[in-house]
Each structure stands twice: as C-alpha cells, then as structure tokens.
Design a protein around this motif. Structure first.
Motif, PDB file in Angstrom:
ATOM      1  N   PRO A  64       0.838  -1.156   0.069  1.00 14.50           N
ATOM      2  CA  PRO A  64      -0.053   0.169   0.059  1.00 14.50           C
ATOM      3  C   PRO A  64       0.829   1.228  -0.083  1.00 14.50           C
ATOM      4  N   LEU A  65       0.291   2.397  -0.501  1.00 17.93           N
ATOM      5  CA  LEU A  65       1.119   3.654  -0.763  1.00 17.93           C
ATOM      6  C   LEU A  65       0.459   4.530   0.426  1.00 17.93           C
ATOM      7  N   ALA A 413       8.659  -0.538   3.866  1.00 15.12           N
ATOM      8  CA  ALA A 413       8.274  -1.424   2.865  1.00 15.12           C
ATOM      9  C   ALA A 413       6.882  -0.878   2.175  1.00 15.12           C
ATOM     10  N   ALA A 414       6.195  -0.028   2.933  1.00 13.08           N
ATOM     11  CA  ALA A 414       4.903   0.282   2.638  1.00 13.08           C
ATOM     12  C   ALA A 414       4.272   1.595   3.150  1.00 13.08           C
ATOM     13  N   ASN A 415       3.507   2.098   2.541  1.00  6.69           N
ATOM     14  CA  ASN A 415       2.604   3.506   3.178  1.00  6.69           C
ATOM     15  C   ASN A 415       3.724   4.718   2.968  1.00  6.69           C
ATOM     16  N   ALA A 416       4.469   4.500   1.964  1.00  9.31           N
ATOM     17  CA  ALA A 416       5.287   5.710   1.825  1.00  9.31           C
ATOM     18  C   ALA A 416       4.703   6.528   0.383  1.00  9.31           C
ATOM     19  N   GLY A 419       6.005   5.727  -5.429  1.00  6.99           N
ATOM     20  CA  GLY A 419       7.271   5.505  -6.074  1.00  6.99           C
ATOM     21  C   GLY A 419       8.312   5.205  -4.917  1.00  6.99           C
ATOM     22  N   HIS A 420       8.118   5.333  -3.822  1.00  7.13           N
ATOM     23  CA  HIS A 420       9.068   5.307  -2.327  1.00  7.13           C
ATOM     24  C   HIS A 420       9.107   4.102  -1.772  1.00  7.13           C
ATOM     25  N   ASN A 421       8.275   3.152  -1.866  1.00  5.58           N
ATOM     26  CA  ASN A 421       8.276   1.997  -0.960  1.00  5.58           C
ATOM     27  C   ASN A 421       9.235   0.907  -1.603  1.00  5.58           C
ATOM     28  N   ARG A 422      10.049   0.312  -0.551  1.00  8.98           N
ATOM     29  CA  ARG A 422      11.235  -0.486  -0.826  1.00  8.98           C
ATOM     30  C   ARG A 422      11.412  -1.187  -2.055  1.00  8.98           C
ATOM     31  N   GLU A 423      10.248  -1.562  -2.432  1.00 15.16           N
ATOM     32  CA  GLU A 423      10.302  -2.777  -3.766  1.00 15.16           C
ATOM     33  C   GLU A 423       9.884  -1.856  -4.941  1.00 15.16           C
ATOM     34  N   TYR A 424       9.623  -0.767  -4.869  1.00 15.74           N
ATOM     35  CA  TYR A 424       9.127   0.082  -5.824  1.00 15.74           C
ATOM     36  C   TYR A 424      10.001   0.162  -6.994  1.00 15.74           C
ATOM     37  N   TYR A 425      10.049  -0.154  -8.234  1.00 21.47           N
ATOM     38  CA  TYR A 425      11.145   0.092  -9.299  1.00 21.47           C
ATOM     39  C   TYR A 425      11.165   1.647  -9.430  1.00 21.47           C
TER      40      TYR A 425
END
Length: 529
Positions: A64-65, A413-416, A419-425
């Motif tokens: 989730p973002l 990992a989530a809620n950033a 574009g900014h979560n850990r696994e986001y390209y």
C-alpha cells in the motif's frame, strides 16, 4: 586550462549510452510491452544463450501507498514501467544492463567476476590535469549523442497507446537532466490541470537511494564514453563554506562581469544550453519536455532569499543530522520529524530535526543558494555543480549507513508516497532497480569516499584485485601444491634410499660420546680392521 588538449580529448573519445532503450522504442516493442533486446555477444535476447539473463515478467510491488497521490491510472510513472513494458531482461550473477551486456556496479572483466573499488575525491584535491580532464569529460558528455537510449517526448496516451512512438535522441549529459526532470515532473490531468504533490525522487524515503543510483549511473556512462574505467565523480565539501568555492573559471564557472545571473565567458559552461526548465509551460500545454534548448545556465550564488536560507550548512548541522537514528518517520514526506532523510534533504531543522517548511537547510540550502538553474527542482541537473553537490550529500548518507548499520528492512516497505516503497522500481530507469537495492553501503556498489576511507580499508582495497584473482584460481593453486608435495616426497624418498645403500658402519672414533646408559651397555665396539 589547455583548450587545445581538451579539444583533442573531445575529438578522440567515443559515444556511449543513456535511458529508454533505443531497441525498445518501436511500436512493436510498445504494443508487445516487451523490452528484451539482443545482446551482441551471442545474438540472443538478454544474452540468454551465454547465461547472462533471460526475458521475464516484471513483478510489481503491491504494498500500500501513502495518501499523497489520490489517483490511479493517470500517470505513466505509476507501477513503473508497466505502462510501457511488462517484460524486461532479468540478469544473472554480476551481469547488468537493459540487455545484460554490462557488469554490475563494482565488478568488471569479461565475465564480470573481478571486484573493483574506486575512490571519489574532493574536487579541491585534484591536480590541475585531473580537474581539466573532469571538465573535458563533462563537455564531452554534453555534446555526445547517446547511442543506446532515447527520451520520451509524449505520454503513452499521446503515443496512441504505443501505435505512434514519440521518442527523441539526446546527449549523454542531457539524458540525465531529462531523467531528473521526468522523475520530478507534475502529473498531467488534462484540460491544463496538474497534480503537483508528487515526486518519485524527492520529499520521501527514496530521495537518497534514487540519487545514489543516479550518480553511479552517470559515473558509469562517463567511464564508458571516455574508456576511463577509473573515473569517479568528485565532490564539493560545502560544510562551513562562506561562498561558492567552486564558482571559479578553473572549476565550474565564475560570475559574468556585467550580468550576475550568467556565467563568465571564460568558462565553457557559459556556452551550455539548458533543457527541461520551463515546467509551467509544459503544464499549460499538457506536454512533456522534449529537450529543446531553453537558454544559458543561470546562477547567481548568494543573492537568494535570505529569510528562507540564511546561511550555508555548517559542520554542526551535518553532525546533528548524523545522530538521528531513524531513517524515516511519521508521514514519510517533507513533514516528517526526527527523520534523517528529511533533515538531510533540508525540510527539517538541522538543529532539532523538526520539520519546518519555511526554511531550506542542508541539501536544499545549496540549491536555493545558487539562485538560478539549480534552484528549480526539475531542471536543477542542468548546472554541473549539481553533480559535485549531490556527491557530497551521498557521502553524508554513506556516513549514516556506516554509523548506524541499518538492515534493509529499516527502509519502509509500505505506506510511503507513491514511488518510494522499498520494492518499488525507481522511475525512469531501464534496466530496473528497486529503492531498497541502493539502501546499502557504497562499497557494495564499488566506490568509496576519500575522506571516509579507513587506512586499513584502503590497504584491503589495494589487495582486493589480487585476492580476487587468487580466489578465482585457488583450485589450481591447491592442485599445484598437492602435485608439488608428491614430487618432493618422491625425490626425498629416492635420496634417502640412495644414502642407505652407501652407508657404512661408523668407527669407534665416530661413535657418540654420550648415550642412554642401557644403550651404552649393549654397544659392541668393533674395528673395521
């Protein structure tokens, strides 16, 4: 500065590569949503025949973002790069690149098995020759077309969903300017409407990893176009600076004698044209920057808004920032308190760690202080001081990583923000890199900073190539040692056997004078006569 030497250098060096792979900019690739170019080494997609990689489905993060971007399906950068491609090259081992034709950062050699460690140095520690070479390399990149990459000049919808591609050639340097623009541009909503509260590289956790990748890629491209594998980006240590120390004609350009907003004619940066600096014009036209020339570099250091940035950062500001134990906190944006990232980026007070939107400090302070092209986020990379500045920001990030030694799980990992979560390209890089991959020590990426390097580490870095070579041939070394041992044992055995055949009984004159008592009584003296 020897202009003749610079001109000769510019003439002999060859072009290199940059962003959207040229091989994937056709309507066929866009309609198939596949970017798996052939590797010239074996003629197969992603070098699959040589085991370098293979064409794979992209696995997107579904974490989730944050609430900062309330839309879905309106921006090409959402779920990057799925709007354009859902299959790309996934490289094996230490191979890297859009076709797996290159080596991962920190490795080199024909099989990408040789570990490399390069040192970034202060620009003030470079010799005159090294400074001139750096400036020549910058100018070369500015005037060398990228052979492997192009830029998008329209959205996917404007490309008729892939039927009519809109791409354009660009120089290696301007490619990176365009990428910095593209990652931070506003979202075009149609009817001249835009959404400004979005940035895939700033104001959130990805700020430091994104710029770390950005710089190491830029460094990598310079190494390729010049053939100088040892080239590294210099940094400007601006702690406690009283002015723009690098703003001289020997370095990044002095002030114009009659127009303080322009660069001195004695600097060849004065002839450079900026791109992607007219954000409001693009927004009103609902268009993307097409890399057209937009005028000279603007810079007027020190004549900025003093109420927003009263001074340049101090050593104490940096040290306080480094004491913050949390990488990210709270809303994970520019309102985050006690966040190392937000404080270093410059949205929080460098003496308290409390967010303060009315002030710009640390990283942001330098951009504001330059009062020109550097001061507008989207086009800030037009000014080559950007590189020196961000290299030092990256070194502060490196200090924090070494001091606190965080696990990768520390990166959210989530809620950033989007574009900014850990696994986001990370946008807009192809090949693909996740944010979390660059939340790691610079040594893992093959570079270090001179002022951070420990003497022991430096000695280890010196030995590293030899240790790596020994590691690669250790089986042969062990085998040679075993064979050598066997041969030695055989020769020794033959010598001993020969000696025994020639041995004669000793005379009484050659008998030992001292021996154990029981042995003494059993000895029989016998003359050879």
């Amino acid at each position: 500065m020897c202009l003749l030497a610079l001109g000769f250098l510019l003439g002999i060096l060859q072009p290199a590569s940059g962003q959207f792979p040229r091989a994937c900019a056709s309507s066929e690739s866009l309609l198939r949503k596949e970017c798996c170019p052939l590797w010239a080494g074996d003629g197969s997609p992603c070098g699959e025949l040589s085991g370098r990689g293979s064409c794979q489905e992209i696995l997107l993060s579904r974490a989730p973002l944050g609430p900062q971007f309330p839309f879905t399906g309106v921006d090409d950068r959402e779920d990057w790069p799925a709007v354009f491609y859902n299959r790309t090259c996934q490289c094996n081992s230490n191979f890297m690149g859009f076709n797996c034709g290159e080596c991962r950062f920190g490795f080199s050699g024909p099989n990408c098995a040789e570990r490399r460690m390069r040192m970034r140095r202060s620009i003030f520690q470079l010799s005159t020759r090294e400074k001139n070479k750096f400036l020549a390399y910058l100018n070369l990149a500015k005037h060398t077309p990228s052979q492997d990459y192009v830029i998008a000049t329209g959205t996917y919808a404007q490309m008729n969903n892939g039927l009519t591609p809109m791409f354009r050639n660009i120089s290696v340097y301007d490619l990176f300017v365009w990428m910095h623009y593209y990652v931070s541009r506003d979202t075009l909503l149609g009817d001249a409407s835009v959404w400004r509260d979005i940035d895939f590289a700033h104001e959130a956790p990805g700020f430091l990893p994104w710029h770390r990748l950005f710089l190491v890629l830029w460094e990598h491209e310079i190494q390729k176009i010049t053939g100088d594998e040892n080239f590294t980006i210099p940094y400007w240590d601006w702690r406690d600076a009283e002015g723009c120390d690098v703003c001289t004609d020997e370095l990044m350009g002095d002030r114009h004698p009659t127009n303080p907003q322009l660069l001195s004619p004695a600097s060849f940066f004065s002839s450079w044209q900026v791109i992607c600096s007219l954000s409001e014009e693009y927004n009103s036209q609902q268009a993307l920057c097409n890399a057209s020339n937009e005028g000279p570099i603007l810079r007027n250091p020190g004549n900025h808004d003093k109420t927003r940035t009263p001074r340049l950062p101090s050593s104490a500001d940096v040290e306080f920032c480094l004491t913050l134990t949390q990488y990210e906190s709270g809303s994970m944006d520019k309102l985050a308190n006690f966040s190392f990232r937000n404080t270093l980026e410059g949205f929080a007070n460098p003496q308290t760690g409390i967010a303060n939107m009315s002030q710009s400090s640390l990283h942001n302070a330098l951009h504001i202080y330059m009062n020109g092209s550097m001061s507008q986020v989207q086009g800030s990379a037009n000014d080559p001081i950007f590189i020196l500045h961000h290299a030092f920001v990256d070194s502060i990030f490196e200090q924090w990583l070494r001091r606190h030694r965080p696990l990768r799980e520390v990166y959210p990992a989530a809620n950033a923000p989007i574009g900014h979560n850990r696994e986001y390209y990370m946008v807009p890089f192809i090949p693909l890199y996740r944010n979390g991959e660059f939340f790691t020590s610079s040594r893992e990426l093959g570079y270090d900073y001179e002022y951070l390097a420990d003497p022991v580490d430096s000695f280890q870095d010196f030995l590293m190539p030899y240790l790596e070579q020994a590691r690669q041939i250790w089986q042969w070394l062990v085998g040679a040692a075993v064979v050598g041992g066997i041969i030695t044992a055989l020769i020794t055995g033959l010598i001993v056997l020969g000696c025994r055949k020639k041995r004669i009984r000793p005379t009484s004159e050659t008998q030992p004078l001292l021996m154990e008592s029981e042995d003494y009584h059993n000895v029989s003296y016998q003359s050879n006569l």
